[in-house]
Write a protein that holds these residues in place. Structure first.
Motif, PDB file in Angstrom:
ATOM      1  N   LYS A   1      37.339 127.271  47.572  1.00  0.00           N
ATOM      2  CA  LYS A   1      38.405 128.275  47.436  1.00  0.00           C
ATOM      3  C   LYS A   1      38.537 129.095  48.712  1.00  0.00           C
ATOM      4  O   LYS A   1      39.656 129.340  49.203  1.00  0.00           O
ATOM      5  CB  LYS A   1      38.098 129.191  46.251  1.00  0.00           C
ATOM      6  N   VAL A   2      37.404 129.528  49.245  1.00  0.00           N
ATOM      7  CA  VAL A   2      37.433 130.334  50.462  1.00  0.00           C
ATOM      8  C   VAL A   2      38.035 129.533  51.613  1.00  0.00           C
ATOM      9  O   VAL A   2      38.845 130.052  52.406  1.00  0.00           O
ATOM     10  CB  VAL A   2      36.015 130.813  50.816  1.00  0.00           C
ATOM     11  N   MET A   3      37.709 128.256  51.712  1.00  0.00           N
ATOM     12  CA  MET A   3      38.155 127.442  52.831  1.00  0.00           C
ATOM     13  C   MET A   3      39.636 127.080  52.759  1.00  0.00           C
ATOM     14  O   MET A   3      40.325 127.047  53.789  1.00  0.00           O
ATOM     15  CB  MET A   3      37.317 126.158  52.907  1.00  0.00           C
ATOM     16  N   PHE A   4      40.131 126.803  51.558  1.00  0.00           N
ATOM     17  CA  PHE A   4      41.474 126.233  51.448  1.00  0.00           C
ATOM     18  C   PHE A   4      42.510 127.161  50.815  1.00  0.00           C
ATOM     19  O   PHE A   4      43.707 126.911  50.939  1.00  0.00           O
ATOM     20  CB  PHE A   4      41.423 124.928  50.644  1.00  0.00           C
ATOM     21  N   PHE A   5      42.083 128.207  50.136  1.00  0.00           N
ATOM     22  CA  PHE A   5      43.035 129.038  49.415  1.00  0.00           C
ATOM     23  C   PHE A   5      43.065 130.499  49.875  1.00  0.00           C
ATOM     24  O   PHE A   5      44.015 131.214  49.567  1.00  0.00           O
ATOM     25  CB  PHE A   5      42.747 128.986  47.905  1.00  0.00           C
ATOM     26  N   ASP A   6      42.028 130.943  50.585  1.00  0.00           N
ATOM     27  CA  ASP A   6      42.021 132.319  51.072  1.00  0.00           C
ATOM     28  C   ASP A   6      42.665 132.385  52.459  1.00  0.00           C
ATOM     29  O   ASP A   6      42.549 131.447  53.263  1.00  0.00           O
ATOM     30  CB  ASP A   6      40.597 132.865  51.152  1.00  0.00           C
ATOM     31  N   ALA A   7      43.333 133.494  52.712  1.00  0.00           N
ATOM     32  CA  ALA A   7      43.983 133.669  54.011  1.00  0.00           C
ATOM     33  C   ALA A   7      42.936 133.816  55.106  1.00  0.00           C
ATOM     34  O   ALA A   7      41.917 134.480  54.913  1.00  0.00           O
ATOM     35  CB  ALA A   7      44.880 134.909  53.975  1.00  0.00           C
TER      36      ALA A   7
END
Length: 532
Positions: free
Chosen positions: A459-465
């Motif tokens: 999530k942090v790698m692909f969905f967070d700005a």
């Protein structure tokens, strides 16, 4: 026996030793460019790997075979006490060890060309690999423990090879102290077994069965061996050192420790407990007189190892959930993976042993690759926290996708080698019936638990700005203006090629695992049924 006929079966070890001497000679001559020393290490590990694969019967490499087929899986004569023996399972583990060393050597060639200490790094890494190869052919407890020490001593030095990193020096000291304690426990356990059996040879111990004069020594001896070897495998409650060492060591060293050296402890468990304790019925079933009673040693240790496996899986996954730093999360994840491997040893059947060995193979790929990615990202200037990886998968899609495949494989998602290894292992537990089914249930629940912290990273790698660049250096790191120092987006050819190859193998064997699975299952079946 001529010198050449004696030395031929040890050709992989000789090749690595020659490479070590050449690298140290170049260091003395002040020829220290990493392209040369790293190239020697890569060539030596690759050639040694080819020799082992040829000995395993891979037809295209048959011309490289150095061990006569008659010497592989050959049981010694009754009463013989060989120090070493060549088995199919041992050769499989030698190939796994060399694969881990090859990946780390290749990725490390992307470090700065004039980096200080590179000859020491490669020399110690190859020395550690030699010890690992010797572990895989051991058939005597003293030979086994001495081979483990060859790897351990080189590993202690590897953690602090830079000599100027305070965190590395602290990690090395912790590693040394815990390693010394592990050594003491292991050798004390071996001495107690010698007092009970009059030998430390694993073949003679197996032949002796229940015929021992002091059964309490057997129980205590194996107990101390469990404790000593558990430190090497990072089993709970002997695991705490691993997180600090993996976190404080240089990233390439962490990859080698997590993906390579800890596997010698797994194979040592195979040798010590599958052979003389769990495999041969007379040892596990006849029992020992103990203070007027009797102890069925095999079933007792099966329960103990099963409990340690569940505890290791659970503690590793729960603590991984709480971590905020990427390396520490991967370190706890590595501890939990050791619990999965122990399931196969606790069951003691051929399918379970094959599943555990496949899990070892998968773990080498997944964990070595994951720590190499962490090292690559750190070299790009990204911080150690998981939150620092925000948007990395979008800015660097190939690197992010490769890391995602490794995490998905660690979680056991289908179409990855991690799924295949867990499926084979848990299926073997169900097939064994009885209370072993609960080991499969515990493994499935822990695999589901691990999805949470792996998904958080995705999530942090692909969905967070991504973070807003605050300096020119950060701008270059995140892929904006400013050319990277190294080619291939700042990774370097060696590191980029290694990460790409590992990711491809994870998917390829996840879709079609038969080439490696067949060899592993055949070796495991022979080891369990024949005892060699």
């Amino acid at each position: 026996m001529t010198l050449s006929s004696f030395g031929a079966p040890f050709l992989p070890e000789i090749v690595l030793l020659a490479a070590v001497l050449l690298i140290f000679l170049l260091d003395v001559l002040k020829v220290r460019r990493i392209e040369l020393t790293g190239g020697i290490a890569v060539a030596a590990t690759l050639f040694a790997l080819g020799l082992i694969v040829a000995d395993l019967g891979f037809a295209p490499l048959a011309f490289l075979s150095s061990i006569p087929s008659s010497q592989i899986d050959q049981l010694p004569a009754v009463g013989a006490a060989p120090l070493y023996a060549f088995t199919s399972l041992g050769l499989v583990f030698q190939a796994i060890f060399l694969l881990a060393a090859f990946f780390v050597c290749l990725a490390s060639t992307s470090r700065p060309s004039d980096e200080r200490g590179s000859p020491i790094f490669y020399g110690l890494l190859l020395l550690a690999t030699i010890g690992m190869l010797l572990v895989a052919i051991a058939s005597d407890l003293i030979f086994l423990l001495l081979a483990i020490e060859v790897t351990s001593i080189a590993s202690y030095l590897l953690v602090a090879y830079t000599r100027k990193d305070v965190r590395g020096l602290e990690a090395a000291m912790k590693f040394f102290v815990i390693g010394a304690l592990s050594t003491v426990l292991s050798f004390f356990g071996a001495s107690l077994l010698f007092g009970a059996y009059g030998t430390t040879n694993l073949y003679l111990i197996r032949e002796a069965g229940a015929a021992v004069g002091y059964p309490i020594l057997v129980l205590l001896g194996y107990g101390f061996l469990i404790a000593g070897l558990a430190f090497k495998v990072t089993l709970v409650p002997f695991h705490a050192w691993a997180v600090d060492v993996y976190d404080g060591a240089p990233d390439d060293v962490s990859a080698f420790l997590a993906g390579g050296t800890k596997k010698i402890g797994v194979f040592a468990f195979f040798l010590v407990f599958l052979g003389p304790v769990l495999v041969v019925g007379t040892v596990g079933q006849s029992g020992y007189g103990l203070f007027g009673g009797s102890v069925a040693l095999g079933p007792s240790f099966q329960i103990a190892l099963g409990a340690i496996a569940v505890l290791t899986m659970t503690v590793g996954n729960v603590l991984a959930l709480l971590q905020k730093e990427m390396k520490r999360m991967l370190a706890y994840s590595s501890i939990s993976q050791a619990g999965y491997m122990l399931i196969g040893i606790a069951i003691g059947s051929a399918p379970a042993l094959g599943g555990a060995t496949l899990q070892v193979f998968a773990h080498v790929l997944m964990k070595t690759g994951a720590f190499l990615v962490v090292g690559a990202v750190a070299a790009l200037g990204v911080g150690p926290l998981i939150e620092d990886w925000r948007g990395l998968g979008l800015r660097r899609p190939l690197l992010g996708t490769s890391f995602a495949l490794m995490l998905l494989s660690l979680a056991g998602v289908p179409l990855t080698i991690g799924f295949v290894s867990k499926f084979v292992l848990f299926s073997a537990a169900v097939q064994a019936q009885g209370w072993f089914i609960w080991l499969a249930v515990a493994g499935l629940l822990n695999s589901a638990l691990s999805v949470f912290y792996y998904a958080r990273v995705l999530k942090v790698m692909f969905f967070d700005a991504p973070p807003v660049p605050s300096s020119p250096a950060t701008t270059g790191v995140m892929g904006a203006a400013g050319p990277p120092v190294l080619p291939v987006g700042g990774l370097g050819y060696g590191r980029a090629a290694t990460i790409a190859v590992i990711a491809a193998i994870i998917v390829a064997f996840g879709i079609y695992p038969q080439p490696v699975l067949g060899a592993i299952q055949a070796a495991a079946y022979h080891f369990v049924t024949v005892g060699a």
